[in-house]
Scaffold this motif. Structure first.
Motif, mmCIF file in Angstrom:
data_model
loop_
_atom_site.group_PDB
_atom_site.id
_atom_site.type_symbol
_atom_site.label_atom_id
_atom_site.label_comp_id
_atom_site.label_asym_id
_atom_site.label_seq_id
_atom_site.Cartn_x
_atom_site.Cartn_y
_atom_site.Cartn_z
ATOM 1 N N SER A 333 0.853 -1.189 0.000
ATOM 2 C CA SER A 333 0.000 0.000 0.000
ATOM 3 C C SER A 333 0.887 1.237 0.000
ATOM 4 O O SER A 333 2.021 1.211 0.499
ATOM 5 N N ALA A 349 -5.281 6.045 -0.423
ATOM 6 C CA ALA A 349 -4.246 5.017 -0.490
ATOM 7 C C ALA A 349 -4.459 4.126 -1.709
ATOM 8 O O ALA A 349 -5.598 3.815 -2.077
ATOM 9 N N ASN A 351 -3.925 0.479 -2.780
ATOM 10 C CA ASN A 351 -3.721 -0.845 -2.203
ATOM 11 C C ASN A 351 -3.596 -1.880 -3.318
ATOM 12 O O ASN A 351 -4.236 -1.755 -4.369
#
Length: 424
Positions: A333, A349, A351
């Motif tokens: 991540s 974020a 991921n």
């Protein structure tokens, strides 16, 4: 007779003196008028008036400066006088009478034993406890980083409730499969000792699978639907804050992760041999992966005020079962976040996970490797002391990723501490 003569003489003398004085005054006035006229003849009238105005302006400025200096002296002297008066008043009040000393001591003791005043009623901190106040404020602001670093001290407890919904669509010609998953769960975060945290997650899952066809070859199937619900895969992690952020050194957290196979294993879309030897598919909802995972990860957090950068990299070994190895995972991540104010934070974020090729009876299955990428956006809002609400939405960026995953997390951090007796 003599007296009259003497009077006449004196009168004559006085008259002579007055005449002399009058003559002198007249001559003086004439000389002054002549000198003034000469000065006016030497200096032009306009220059004289201009010089006169400049002199008057200079006098005015001097008066203003003198007045300002006097006001400044008074302003500087006034606080000293006020402080002196206040000190005298406090000294008078602080000198209790001899008869009242015992009463004052008793009142002070009773005040100390009663509930202390609060610096911040919302934070519930005692007056003067500045260090604890700073720690509490730091934990509150860093709630959006609770999955990236260790926030809690020894005995701290937080319970996080979650609810989510996911939707995914896949096409396997001539079929179209839709998967709808609703989930709810609870996550416990507990500080064993300072910089060592234990997390336990217990999910509950409901999944519905729908299958329809776009080809006349599958008339025997048409449309099918199947659902299932129950306990998902229970997981846990032990996280250690190895390094604290200082200078160029980022906050470093090491994690040991374990996931069970407690969720019912489903096959999803399973092939079925239909009439006339036509291959059809059946539906089997899955509430878990059916495999144990054991792995570790490292997370880094670096503050570049007002932005916080974070990232993680790990490795999960998937344990083989029934001669089937679905492939180990390399999750990662990379994201950023920042506080909009002292109650609201925003984070984003990227991921992902790289899944290695599956194995059957020890042989790798070609083309079974996958890459999963998704973008997660979240807003963390502090509702009250210790209570947060965090809505989030996750978009799949690759074909293997879930199309849409959205929900809300509700963490609640207990104000009291619950240390374990065998952790010193």
């Amino acid at each position: 007779m003599k007296s009259k003569e003497s009077i006449m003489k004196r009168t004559h003398i006085i008259g002579v003196i007055c005449g002399v004085l009058f003559t002198a005054v007249v001559n003086t006035n004439i000389s002054y008028a002549r000198s003034k006229q000469a000065a006016e003849d030497m200096v032009p009238r306009s220059e004289y008036e201009k010089l006169k105005q400049e002199v008057e302006a200079l006098k005015s400025q001097v008066r203003m400066l003198m007045e300002h200096e006097s006001w400044v002296r008074q302003a500087v002297a006034q606080p000293e006088a006020d402080k002196k008066q206040e000190a005298e008043a406090v000294a008078k009040v602080a000198e209790p009478k001899q008869d009242d000393k015992a009463t004052a001591a008793r009142a002070e003791t009773a005040s100390a034993s009663s509930a202390p005043k609060k610096v911040s009623p919302e934070m519930g901190l005692q007056e003067g406890d500045r260090e604890k106040e700073a720690e509490e404020a730091k934990i509150e602001l860093d709630q959006f980083l609770r999955s990236q670093k260790v926030l809690f001290k020894k005995g701290d407890l937080q319970i996080e409730f979650s609810a989510s919904y996911a939707q995914d669509t896949a096409e396997i010609s001539p079929y179209k499969l839709r998967a709808k998953t609703a989930g709810a769960g609870v996550l416990f975060r507990y500080g064993l000792i300072d910089d060592l945290e234990l997390d336990i997650s217990v999910p509950f899952t409901f999944q519905e699978l729908e299958l329809d066809t776009r080809s006349s070859l599958a008339e025997d199937i048409g449309f099918a639907r199947q659902d299932g619900s129950g306990l998902g895969d229970v997981s846990g992690s032990l996280r250690w804050g190895a390094l604290h952020e200082e200078g160029l050194v980022p906050e470093t957290t090491l994690s040991l992760n374990v996931k069970s196979d407690s969720g019912r294993e489903g096959r999803g879309l399973t092939p079925i041999l239909g009439p006339s030897n036509l291959v059809a598919f059946g539906l089997d909802p899955s509430l878990g992966t059916g495999f144990w995972n054991i792995g570790g990860s490292v997370s880094l957090v670096k503050t570049i005020d007002p932005v916080v950068l974070f990232g993680s990299l790990g490795y999960n070994a998937v344990l083989e079962r029934n001669n089937i190895d679905p492939g180990d995972q390399i999750p990662y991540s990379l994201g950023m976040g920042f506080s909009l104010n002292d109650r609201v934070s925003f984070s984003a974020a990227l991921n992902g996970a790289a899944i290695r090729r599956s194995k059957l009876d020890g042989r790798k299955i070609e083309g079974s490797g996958r890459d999963i990428h998704s973008l997660n956006l979240a807003v963390t809002v502090q509702v009250s002391k210790g209570l947060f609400v965090e809505p989030f939405v996750n978009f799949g960026l690759s074909e293997e990723a879930t199309d849409l995953f959205a929900g809300v997390n509700v963490p609640y951090r207990f104000d009291q501490q619950y240390p374990l007796p065998f952790f010193k």
